[in-house]
Design a protein around this motif. Structure first.
Motif, short mmCIF file in Angstrom:
data_model
loop_
_atom_site.label_atom_id
_atom_site.label_comp_id
_atom_site.label_asym_id
_atom_site.label_seq_id
_atom_site.Cartn_x
_atom_site.Cartn_y
_atom_site.Cartn_z
N ALA A 116 0.62 -1.33 0.45
CA ALA A 116 -0.18 0.36 -0.20
C ALA A 116 1.02 1.37 0.24
O ALA A 116 2.26 1.23 0.81
CB ALA A 116 -1.04 -0.46 1.30
N SER A 117 0.51 2.26 -0.99
CA SER A 117 0.91 3.93 -0.97
C SER A 117 0.51 4.28 0.36
O SER A 117 -0.50 4.31 0.91
CB SER A 117 0.61 4.13 -2.03
OG SER A 117 -0.72 4.58 -2.65
N GLY A 118 1.60 6.08 1.11
CA GLY A 118 1.00 6.36 1.81
C GLY A 118 1.42 5.42 3.32
O GLY A 118 2.08 4.10 3.60
N LYS A 119 0.17 5.84 4.34
CA LYS A 119 0.04 5.30 5.59
C LYS A 119 -1.38 4.63 5.71
O LYS A 119 -1.76 5.19 6.07
CB LYS A 119 0.72 6.20 7.01
CG LYS A 119 0.74 5.20 7.94
CD LYS A 119 1.44 6.01 9.74
CE LYS A 119 1.37 5.21 10.72
NZ LYS A 119 1.46 6.67 11.24
N GLY A 154 -10.85 8.78 -12.65
CA GLY A 154 -10.27 9.13 -12.64
C GLY A 154 -9.28 9.53 -11.13
O GLY A 154 -8.03 9.62 -10.65
N GLU A 155 -10.19 8.66 -10.01
CA GLU A 155 -9.34 8.82 -8.56
C GLU A 155 -8.78 7.48 -8.82
O GLU A 155 -8.97 6.13 -8.77
CB GLU A 155 -10.38 9.01 -7.58
CG GLU A 155 -11.11 10.72 -8.09
CD GLU A 155 -10.56 11.35 -7.89
OE1 GLU A 155 -9.63 11.85 -6.76
OE2 GLU A 155 -10.32 13.05 -8.59
N ALA A 156 -7.41 7.19 -7.20
CA ALA A 156 -7.49 6.45 -6.40
C ALA A 156 -8.37 5.32 -6.11
O ALA A 156 -9.07 5.77 -5.99
CB ALA A 156 -6.25 6.39 -5.48
N ARG A 157 -7.58 4.34 -6.44
CA ARG A 157 -8.47 3.43 -5.76
C ARG A 157 -7.94 2.97 -4.03
O ARG A 157 -6.74 2.84 -3.81
CB ARG A 157 -8.61 2.11 -6.87
CG ARG A 157 -9.04 0.70 -5.57
CD ARG A 157 -9.01 -0.01 -6.74
NE ARG A 157 -7.94 -1.39 -6.67
CZ ARG A 157 -7.16 -2.03 -6.41
NH1 ARG A 157 -8.19 -3.01 -5.22
NH2 ARG A 157 -6.24 -3.03 -6.22
N TYR A 158 -9.11 3.14 -3.54
CA TYR A 158 -9.04 2.82 -2.39
C TYR A 158 -9.41 1.42 -0.84
O TYR A 158 -10.77 0.95 -1.47
CB TYR A 158 -9.53 4.07 -0.83
CG TYR A 158 -8.25 4.95 -0.89
CD1 TYR A 158 -7.42 5.03 0.12
CD2 TYR A 158 -8.26 6.00 -1.81
CE1 TYR A 158 -6.71 5.93 0.34
CE2 TYR A 158 -7.27 7.04 -2.12
CZ TYR A 158 -7.05 7.31 -0.96
OH TYR A 158 -5.54 8.23 -1.57
N GLY A 159 -9.35 0.29 -0.31
CA GLY A 159 -9.82 -0.79 0.08
C GLY A 159 -10.18 -0.55 1.37
O GLY A 159 -9.24 0.68 2.45
N VAL A 160 -11.32 -1.12 1.99
CA VAL A 160 -11.61 -0.42 3.26
C VAL A 160 -12.23 -2.17 3.30
O VAL A 160 -12.77 -2.46 3.06
CB VAL A 160 -13.36 0.49 2.76
CG1 VAL A 160 -13.68 1.00 4.03
CG2 VAL A 160 -12.44 1.88 2.87
#
Length: 177
Positions: A116-119, A154-160
């Motif tokens: 994962a990118s970021g924290k 156009g936006e980043a994909r996030y997992g929840v």
């Protein structure tokens, strides 16, 4: 590009064959990646950091189980590129394989967290709740996540990941094993 219809709202996973198709964490990761838009084997291989042959094999297993399908084709360099999509926006798990599926799904999430990118936010907490509080919390969290609107291509994909569970506890007075 030739395209087919959109995905259904939900798909029930209940048979042994369906759960067997979900027995590998990469297959869950493929379903995560195909959650919003169709993708080719090459795109999925790049996104998930694995070989195209590996992606092709696991997509075949998911396709045979009815969880993904080809929704578009495009002619490229004398061949046909296929775009895959999940057959449903939401998968509902029931039956005897549901608990084992949760374990594999969490392994897939752990694999995603490794790269994962970021924290990423991971908050694991155990606290005492009444049955009513636990049921209300689960419903509120489900409503919150289900109610989120996708921001678009156009936006980043996030997992929840959201879970409310009751860890196994021995009966009072029982010695630990």
């Amino acid at each position: 590009m030739t395209e087919n219809a959109e995905s259904a709202e939900q798909y029930e996973v209940s048979s042994a064959a369906q759960f067997k198709a979900l027995a590998h964490p990469l297959r869950h990761r493929l379903l995560f990646a195909l959650g919003q838009e169709p993708a080719t084997i090459s795109q999925l291989a790049t996104t998930l950091g694995t070989a195209k042959g590996n992606i092709n094999h696991h997509l075949g297993v998911l396709r045979d189980a009815g969880m993904v399908r080809v929704v578009a084709t495009k002619q490229v360099r004398g061949g046909t590129e296929q775009y895959y999509r999940r057959t449903a926006r939401k998968f509902i798990f029931s039956g005897e394989g549901a608990r084992a599926n949760t374990t594999v799904a969490l392994q897939a999430v752990a694999a995603d967290l490794e790269t994962a990118s970021g924290k990423p936010l991971v908050n694991v907490r155990n606290l005492r709740l009444t049955e009513h509080q636990a049921t209300e919390l689960a419903a509120r969290l489900d409503d919150l996540v289900t109610g989120l609107t996708d921001a678009g291509a156009g936006e980043a994909r996030y997992g929840v990941v959201v879970s409310v569970y009751r860890p196994h506890q021995a009966e009072p007075g029982t010695p630990p094993s």
